[in-house]
Write a protein that holds these residues in place. Structure first.
Motif, mmCIF file in Angstrom:
data_model
loop_
_atom_site.group_PDB
_atom_site.id
_atom_site.type_symbol
_atom_site.label_atom_id
_atom_site.label_comp_id
_atom_site.label_asym_id
_atom_site.label_seq_id
_atom_site.Cartn_x
_atom_site.Cartn_y
_atom_site.Cartn_z
ATOM 1 N N THR A 94 0.839 -1.200 0.000
ATOM 2 C CA THR A 94 0.000 0.000 0.000
ATOM 3 C C THR A 94 0.871 1.247 0.000
ATOM 4 O O THR A 94 0.582 2.230 -0.698
ATOM 5 C CB THR A 94 -0.924 0.011 1.223
ATOM 6 O OG1 THR A 94 -1.830 -1.101 1.125
ATOM 7 C CG2 THR A 94 -1.732 1.307 1.304
ATOM 8 N N TYR A 95 1.954 1.221 0.761
ATOM 9 C CA TYR A 95 2.884 2.351 0.773
ATOM 10 C C TYR A 95 3.501 2.563 -0.608
ATOM 11 O O TYR A 95 3.581 3.699 -1.105
ATOM 12 C CB TYR A 95 3.966 2.113 1.826
ATOM 13 C CG TYR A 95 4.997 3.213 1.904
ATOM 14 C CD1 TYR A 95 4.611 4.539 2.071
ATOM 15 C CD2 TYR A 95 6.354 2.933 1.812
ATOM 16 C CE1 TYR A 95 5.546 5.560 2.141
ATOM 17 C CE2 TYR A 95 7.298 3.945 1.892
ATOM 18 C CZ TYR A 95 6.893 5.256 2.051
ATOM 19 O OH TYR A 95 7.822 6.264 2.114
ATOM 20 N N VAL A 96 3.915 1.477 -1.255
ATOM 21 C CA VAL A 96 4.475 1.576 -2.607
ATOM 22 C C VAL A 96 3.458 2.212 -3.551
ATOM 23 O O VAL A 96 3.788 3.125 -4.320
ATOM 24 C CB VAL A 96 4.892 0.181 -3.122
ATOM 25 C CG1 VAL A 96 5.262 0.245 -4.601
ATOM 26 C CG2 VAL A 96 6.057 -0.374 -2.303
ATOM 27 N N VAL A 136 11.207 7.785 9.984
ATOM 28 C CA VAL A 136 11.803 6.613 9.345
ATOM 29 C C VAL A 136 12.256 5.601 10.399
ATOM 30 O O VAL A 136 12.022 4.391 10.252
ATOM 31 C CB VAL A 136 12.971 7.018 8.420
ATOM 32 C CG1 VAL A 136 13.746 5.786 7.966
ATOM 33 C CG2 VAL A 136 12.449 7.785 7.206
ATOM 34 N N GLU A 137 12.892 6.074 11.462
ATOM 35 C CA GLU A 137 13.345 5.151 12.507
ATOM 36 C C GLU A 137 12.166 4.409 13.139
ATOM 37 O O GLU A 137 12.261 3.214 13.447
ATOM 38 C CB GLU A 137 14.147 5.900 13.569
ATOM 39 C CG GLU A 137 15.509 6.393 13.105
ATOM 40 C CD GLU A 137 16.361 5.276 12.518
ATOM 41 O OE1 GLU A 137 16.510 4.219 13.166
ATOM 42 O OE2 GLU A 137 16.871 5.457 11.402
ATOM 43 N N ASP A 138 11.076 5.105 13.339
ATOM 44 C CA ASP A 138 9.877 4.467 13.895
ATOM 45 C C ASP A 138 9.370 3.364 12.968
ATOM 46 O O ASP A 138 9.058 2.247 13.418
ATOM 47 C CB ASP A 138 8.792 5.522 14.114
ATOM 48 C CG ASP A 138 7.502 4.927 14.651
ATOM 49 O OD1 ASP A 138 7.516 4.345 15.752
ATOM 50 O OD2 ASP A 138 6.460 5.047 13.958
ATOM 51 N N LYS A 139 9.300 3.640 11.667
ATOM 52 C CA LYS A 139 8.788 2.644 10.724
ATOM 53 C C LYS A 139 9.805 1.534 10.472
ATOM 54 O O LYS A 139 9.423 0.380 10.238
ATOM 55 C CB LYS A 139 8.397 3.323 9.408
ATOM 56 C CG LYS A 139 7.296 4.366 9.568
ATOM 57 C CD LYS A 139 6.086 3.839 10.313
ATOM 58 C CE LYS A 139 5.014 4.917 10.459
ATOM 59 N NZ LYS A 139 3.827 4.428 11.214
ATOM 60 N N LEU A 160 15.208 -0.734 2.223
ATOM 61 C CA LEU A 160 13.895 -1.026 1.653
ATOM 62 C C LEU A 160 13.131 0.277 1.435
ATOM 63 O O LEU A 160 12.572 0.507 0.345
ATOM 64 C CB LEU A 160 13.111 -1.956 2.582
ATOM 65 C CG LEU A 160 11.643 -2.192 2.207
ATOM 66 C CD1 LEU A 160 11.527 -2.887 0.859
ATOM 67 C CD2 LEU A 160 10.936 -2.991 3.305
ATOM 68 N N ILE A 161 13.102 1.134 2.440
ATOM 69 C CA ILE A 161 12.407 2.418 2.309
ATOM 70 C C ILE A 161 13.075 3.279 1.240
ATOM 71 O O ILE A 161 12.395 3.887 0.392
ATOM 72 C CB ILE A 161 12.366 3.142 3.662
ATOM 73 C CG1 ILE A 161 11.441 2.394 4.630
ATOM 74 C CG2 ILE A 161 11.890 4.593 3.498
ATOM 75 C CD1 ILE A 161 11.439 2.932 6.045
#
Length: 209
Positions: A94-96, A136-139, A160-161
């Motif tokens: 979904t993010y992609v 970003v660190e949280d995800k 990956l991100i």
């Protein structure tokens, strides 16, 4: 009139002109970058006189900072919405898809942000090293947890991100190149891009693939 950096209650006309200047600046900055853009160009694009534009923003730098900072919030929303309680692969895909949709629907914003980063992020470096890094660190922690639990195949969460950003934003930042290589400037590359990227990340991340 009080400038924008002081607390004021803006009138309808003021809000309209600020939005008009922001829209014009987005077109100019995304096409020419910060260094290649001028206040005169933005004023012409907004169909305002230069003195009228400077009535709202004291400089090109102020316009650019206002625009980039406001866009950062919208740009980060898809990553914020990645749900730790969701199904891991579905959340990533979904993010992609949302990032690809943003490249399709907001190519100027993507190019503006790319110009800013290439120039060393003078207006948003603080945000990159604080708000963006914290998000970003949280995800990354969420994704690493999914991988450790065997819900996603092992990979490097940070990269990956980064790869999602690169592979989705490419279609906005290099739109002319994409269409030229595909051989049809009027073709819509996004449906096939979504299919390809969905397949790519599914194969990378589905356990046992």
């Amino acid at each position: 009139m009080t400038r924008l950096d002081q607390p004021v209650v803006l009138t309808r006309i003021q809000k309209k002109n600020i939005a008009r200047i922001s829209e014009a600046a987005l077109s100019v900055f995304s096409a020419h970058g910060f260094r290649g853009s001028t206040v005169d160009q933005i004023a012409r694009e907004a169909d305002l006189s230069k003195p009228n534009l400077l009535y709202y923003f004291p400089s090109k730098e102020a316009i650019h900072a206002h625009l980039v900072s406001s866009l950062m919030e919208t740009w980060l929303d898809p990553l914020r919405d990645l749900d730790p309680e969701g199904e891991p692969l579905d959340e990533i895909l979904t993010y992609v898809r949302r990032k690809l949709q943003m490249s399709r629907d907001h190519p100027r914003e993507s190019r503006l942000f790319a110009h800013e980063i290439i120039q060393g992020a003078p207006n948003v470096l603080d945000l990159l090293t604080t708000d963006l890094r914290d998000l970003v660190e949280d995800k990354v922690s969420v994704i690493a947890g999914w991988m450790a639990a065997g819900q996603l195949a092992p990979s490097h969460p940070h990269h990956l991100i980064f790869s999602i950003w690169a592979l989705t934003q490419h279609y906005a930042d290099f739109d002319v190149q994409v269409r030229a290589v595909l051989g049809d400037p009027d073709a819509d590359p996004f449906p096939e891009a979504e299919t390809y990227l969905t397949t790519l990340f599914t194969r990378l991340l589905r356990p046992g693939e």
